[in-house]
Every structure is written in C-alpha cells, then in structure tokens.
Write a protein that holds these residues in place. Sequence first.
Motif, PDB file in Angstrom:
ATOM      1  N   VAL A  49       0.854  -1.179   0.000  1.00  0.00           N
ATOM      2  CA  VAL A  49       0.000   0.000   0.000  1.00  0.00           C
ATOM      3  C   VAL A  49       0.892   1.232   0.000  1.00  0.00           C
ATOM      4  O   VAL A  49       1.707   1.426   0.907  1.00  0.00           O
ATOM      5  N   LYS A  50       0.746   2.058  -1.033  1.00  0.00           N
ATOM      6  CA  LYS A  50       1.542   3.278  -1.156  1.00  0.00           C
ATOM      7  C   LYS A  50       0.687   4.494  -0.831  1.00  0.00           C
ATOM      8  O   LYS A  50      -0.539   4.457  -0.993  1.00  0.00           O
ATOM      9  N   SER A  51       1.330   5.552  -0.395  1.00  0.00           N
ATOM     10  CA  SER A  51       0.631   6.787  -0.047  1.00  0.00           C
ATOM     11  C   SER A  51       1.257   7.953  -0.786  1.00  0.00           C
ATOM     12  O   SER A  51       2.471   7.981  -1.006  1.00  0.00           O
ATOM     13  N   VAL A  52       0.416   8.908  -1.173  1.00  0.00           N
ATOM     14  CA  VAL A  52       0.914  10.082  -1.895  1.00  0.00           C
ATOM     15  C   VAL A  52       0.021  11.269  -1.563  1.00  0.00           C
ATOM     16  O   VAL A  52      -1.158  11.106  -1.240  1.00  0.00           O
ATOM     17  N   THR A  53       0.599  12.462  -1.592  1.00  0.00           N
ATOM     18  CA  THR A  53      -0.144  13.712  -1.442  1.00  0.00           C
ATOM     19  C   THR A  53       0.141  14.581  -2.655  1.00  0.00           C
ATOM     20  O   THR A  53       1.303  14.812  -3.005  1.00  0.00           O
ATOM     21  N   LEU A  54      -0.916  15.062  -3.313  1.00  0.00           N
ATOM     22  CA  LEU A  54      -0.778  15.879  -4.507  1.00  0.00           C
ATOM     23  C   LEU A  54      -1.356  17.269  -4.269  1.00  0.00           C
ATOM     24  O   LEU A  54      -2.397  17.413  -3.623  1.00  0.00           O
ATOM     25  N   ASP A  55      -0.684  18.273  -4.793  1.00  0.00           N
ATOM     26  CA  ASP A  55      -1.149  19.651  -4.689  1.00  0.00           C
ATOM     27  C   ASP A  55      -2.125  19.913  -5.828  1.00  0.00           C
ATOM     28  O   ASP A  55      -1.738  20.172  -6.965  1.00  0.00           O
ATOM     29  N   ALA A  56      -3.405  19.838  -5.521  1.00  0.00           N
ATOM     30  CA  ALA A  56      -4.450  20.087  -6.510  1.00  0.00           C
ATOM     31  C   ALA A  56      -5.212  21.358  -6.170  1.00  0.00           C
ATOM     32  O   ALA A  56      -6.410  21.477  -6.430  1.00  0.00           O
ATOM     33  N   THR A  57      -4.518  22.337  -5.588  1.00  0.00           N
ATOM     34  CA  THR A  57      -5.175  23.552  -5.115  1.00  0.00           C
ATOM     35  C   THR A  57      -5.579  24.488  -6.250  1.00  0.00           C
ATOM     36  O   THR A  57      -6.521  25.270  -6.100  1.00  0.00           O
ATOM     37  N   ALA A  58      -4.891  24.438  -7.384  1.00  0.00           N
ATOM     38  CA  ALA A  58      -5.146  25.401  -8.463  1.00  0.00           C
ATOM     39  C   ALA A  58      -6.457  25.090  -9.175  1.00  0.00           C
ATOM     40  O   ALA A  58      -6.690  23.960  -9.606  1.00  0.00           O
ATOM     41  N   TYR A  59      -7.304  26.099  -9.313  1.00  0.00           N
ATOM     42  CA  TYR A  59      -8.555  25.917 -10.041  1.00  0.00           C
ATOM     43  C   TYR A  59      -8.329  25.804 -11.543  1.00  0.00           C
ATOM     44  O   TYR A  59      -9.144  25.215 -12.254  1.00  0.00           O
ATOM     45  N   ASP A  60      -7.236  26.369 -12.044  1.00  0.00           N
ATOM     46  CA  ASP A  60      -7.011  26.399 -13.494  1.00  0.00           C
ATOM     47  C   ASP A  60      -6.079  25.295 -13.979  1.00  0.00           C
ATOM     48  O   ASP A  60      -5.516  25.384 -15.064  1.00  0.00           O
ATOM     49  N   LYS A  61      -5.915  24.239 -13.167  1.00  0.00           N
ATOM     50  CA  LYS A  61      -5.024  23.138 -13.551  1.00  0.00           C
ATOM     51  C   LYS A  61      -5.630  21.800 -13.145  1.00  0.00           C
ATOM     52  O   LYS A  61      -6.353  21.689 -12.156  1.00  0.00           O
ATOM     53  N   TRP A  62      -5.308  20.770 -13.931  1.00  0.00           N
ATOM     54  CA  TRP A  62      -5.482  19.384 -13.515  1.00  0.00           C
ATOM     55  C   TRP A  62      -4.126  18.869 -13.048  1.00  0.00           C
ATOM     56  O   TRP A  62      -3.099  19.159 -13.664  1.00  0.00           O
ATOM     57  N   MET A  63      -4.128  18.090 -11.968  1.00  0.00           N
ATOM     58  CA  MET A  63      -2.921  17.410 -11.509  1.00  0.00           C
ATOM     59  C   MET A  63      -3.041  15.937 -11.916  1.00  0.00           C
ATOM     60  O   MET A  63      -3.889  15.213 -11.406  1.00  0.00           O
ATOM     61  N   TYR A  64      -2.211  15.520 -12.861  1.00  0.00           N
ATOM     62  CA  TYR A  64      -2.283  14.163 -13.416  1.00  0.00           C
ATOM     63  C   TYR A  64      -1.342  13.238 -12.643  1.00  0.00           C
ATOM     64  O   TYR A  64      -0.240  13.628 -12.254  1.00  0.00           O
ATOM     65  N   PHE A  65      -1.776  11.993 -12.469  1.00  0.00           N
ATOM     66  CA  PHE A  65      -0.988  11.026 -11.693  1.00  0.00           C
ATOM     67  C   PHE A  65      -0.984   9.674 -12.394  1.00  0.00           C
ATOM     68  O   PHE A  65      -2.012   9.211 -12.905  1.00  0.00           O
ATOM     69  N   SER A  66       0.187   9.039 -12.408  1.00  0.00           N
ATOM     70  CA  SER A  66       0.355   7.707 -12.978  1.00  0.00           C
ATOM     71  C   SER A  66       0.601   6.701 -11.862  1.00  0.00           C
ATOM     72  O   SER A  66       1.540   6.855 -11.082  1.00  0.00           O
ATOM     73  N   PHE A  67      -0.255   5.690 -11.768  1.00  0.00           N
ATOM     74  CA  PHE A  67      -0.044   4.640 -10.771  1.00  0.00           C
ATOM     75  C   PHE A  67       1.232   3.865 -11.053  1.00  0.00           C
ATOM     76  O   PHE A  67       1.921   3.423 -10.135  1.00  0.00           O
ATOM     77  N   LYS A  68       1.552   3.684 -12.323  1.00  0.00           N
ATOM     78  CA  LYS A  68       2.673   2.839 -12.707  1.00  0.00           C
ATOM     79  C   LYS A  68       4.002   3.360 -12.183  1.00  0.00           C
ATOM     80  O   LYS A  68       4.794   2.606 -11.616  1.00  0.00           O
ATOM     81  N   ASP A  69       4.271   4.651 -12.395  1.00  0.00           N
ATOM     82  CA  ASP A  69       5.567   5.188 -11.960  1.00  0.00           C
ATOM     83  C   ASP A  69       5.457   6.122 -10.764  1.00  0.00           C
ATOM     84  O   ASP A  69       6.466   6.625 -10.274  1.00  0.00           O
ATOM     85  N   GLY A  70       4.226   6.379 -10.288  1.00  0.00           N
ATOM     86  CA  GLY A  70       4.051   7.213  -9.113  1.00  0.00           C
ATOM     87  C   GLY A  70       4.375   8.678  -9.333  1.00  0.00           C
ATOM     88  O   GLY A  70       4.582   9.428  -8.371  1.00  0.00           O
ATOM     89  N   LYS A  71       4.384   9.105 -10.587  1.00  0.00           N
ATOM     90  CA  LYS A  71       4.742  10.493 -10.898  1.00  0.00           C
ATOM     91  C   LYS A  71       3.500  11.318 -11.187  1.00  0.00           C
ATOM     92  O   LYS A  71       2.474  10.806 -11.633  1.00  0.00           O
ATOM     93  N   SER A  72       3.622  12.623 -10.934  1.00  0.00           N
ATOM     94  CA  SER A  72       2.509  13.536 -11.183  1.00  0.00           C
ATOM     95  C   SER A  72       3.002  14.743 -11.969  1.00  0.00           C
ATOM     96  O   SER A  72       4.188  15.094 -11.917  1.00  0.00           O
TER      97      SER A  72
END
Length: 325
Positions: free
Chosen positions: A37-60
């Motif tokens: 089980v992995k854990s991550v926190t993403l900064d999705a605060t911006a209204y004018d952006k999508w924050m994209y995330f890949s499960f495979k490599d764990g990158k955003s």
Amino acid sequence: MKKNYYLLAMLLVSSLTFFSACSDDDDNGGGDTDETVKSVTLDATAYDKWMYFSFKDGKSVAHEIEPAAGTYKGDISLDVTGMGNMGTVSDLNLVVTRLEGDSLTFALDEFDFSQYKDIALKAGFNIASDTIGWTLTGGTVTAGNIVITPKGNVNGDSINLIITTRPGSMPMDLIVTYKGKLETRGGIDETSFDWDIALHRYDVKTNDGSALDTKETDITKVTTVPASGYVADVRTDSLMLNTNGMQLPTPKIGYTPSYWNEVLNKGIEFSSVPMPPTAANWSMSNMVYVIKLKSGEYAKIKFTDYSNDADVKGHISFDYVYPFK
C-alpha cells in the motif's frame, strides 16, 4: 560421527527457513497478501489546472485547463449599417489562440462574402469569467486598412462573437456575427503523456477508465477485483475554473466543460453551503474504490485527507495499490 554433524546441519537450515518464512508473513500484515500500500499527497489547489498522476511510476504533473482557445466551426451573418442584413455564410472555421494570461487572439481567415472578399479578420481580446460563462472583450484594433472591434462570449463549447469592421475608407460598418461550436480544444494534449487519474481541487477524472465503490473502508480488506459495477467518466459543464468573481450577490465564476468520475468524486466532496467555505464544506467518504484502467489493469484507492499540515484545502492525500489483482 559425520552422520550426526550432517543431521545437525540439516536441522539448523530447516529452522532458519521456517523462521524466515514467518518473518516475511509478519511484514505483510499476517500473510494474507503480499501487496504494498503506497501513499501520496498531490497539490491540486489550483482551479485552473489538472494534476495528473500515474499509478505505474508514481509520478505527477500539472497542466493548465483551457476554457476558450481552440478551433470552432460555425456560421456568420453579415449586417451593413444602413443597409440591413446581407445574408449568411456557413461552415467557417474560427481559430482562437491564447497568448498569455487572460489575453486571446482570434482569426477568421475564410471570410468571403459578396464584394467583401479576402478579408482576414484577426484581433485580440481579453477573457473574463461571467455569470453564465466567459466574456470576451477587445479594444479597437487596426489591421492593415481594416478597423476591427470584437466582443462576445463563450459558454461551454459554444462561442458567440460580434466583430464590427470598417474596411478601407468605407463610410459604414460591417457587423459580422459568428456563432460556432468547438471542434478541437486548445491546450494540453492528454494523450501525449502517461496518466491514470487527475485531480482538480475536489474533482477526479480517469484516463478512459471507470470506477466503483467497494463499500469497504479498510483498503487491506478489499482482496478481490470486482467483476462488474464500474462507472465511466461523464461530461460536465460545471468544472470551476475561475473564482475571482465569487463575490455575492451576483457571483461571476468561470466554468468550463470537462469530464469527471462521479464515483470517485464522492471520495472528497465539497458543498457550496456555507459560504464563504469553511471546514464544514468538505467531507470524505472514507470508502475504498477500485479503478479499472484503460490498460485493463486495476488499482484500488482510498482518499485519506484533503488538506496539508497548514490546513490548506486541495492538497489531496490517498493510499493506493497498483497493480491490484
């Protein structure tokens, strides 16, 4: 004597193997599963952006959302001051391009009407959020021997543009009214990079995936992949993109069309009451969700928090397992 030493050695090896196996089971939480089980926190605060995330490599990676720029196809009607309506022309392309910030430019290159031929209408305007969409306003622009004054609005995938022009030394204005539908939106090409889910404040979408609610709150207790019940993303016209005009009593909030997953959106929900937002506006389901990815693989996910240590909302934390088999 040698036989005794041999038996002692075999007993020692067997004992080590047994204790080693027990130790591995303990590390995996009792031996029921070998998943991590992995854990991550993403900064999705911006209204004018999508924050994209890949499960495979764990990158955003974050990319801006484009509300207006793109290629439209529509019709124009032409009015001449003092002469009335002169008719319409169908299926004309309008290209809207973002320059920077709130500054846009448009080009209607195929304008060709009666004696008014080969007039390429090009000008710039600014975009601002309005009560129903986006307002386009521009000052008077001189392009060659043509004076152009544009104004209009964008609502969802529709654009309405009124272009007042005065070619050369003509004593009257030509008023071109363009109404078109979006064919290709400008901005980021989501097929140009790898991603599985994207976060926008409290919105979630998948990359051609689908999701279901397991009704379980413990991610380790979801041990089998459900065979059915997955819900695909749906289109919305209500993705909140600009909140600069949120003041009451007449809020002007910029919305844009997009897609979101209504199942995953319940992981973190935001209510418009009370306003201005407080901690009471945010709620979490605490449920575990299974996502069927575009690749046919699966992941399970549980949203665990919606703010950082400074209590800034939009910092989304979640636990996940990928691949989930």
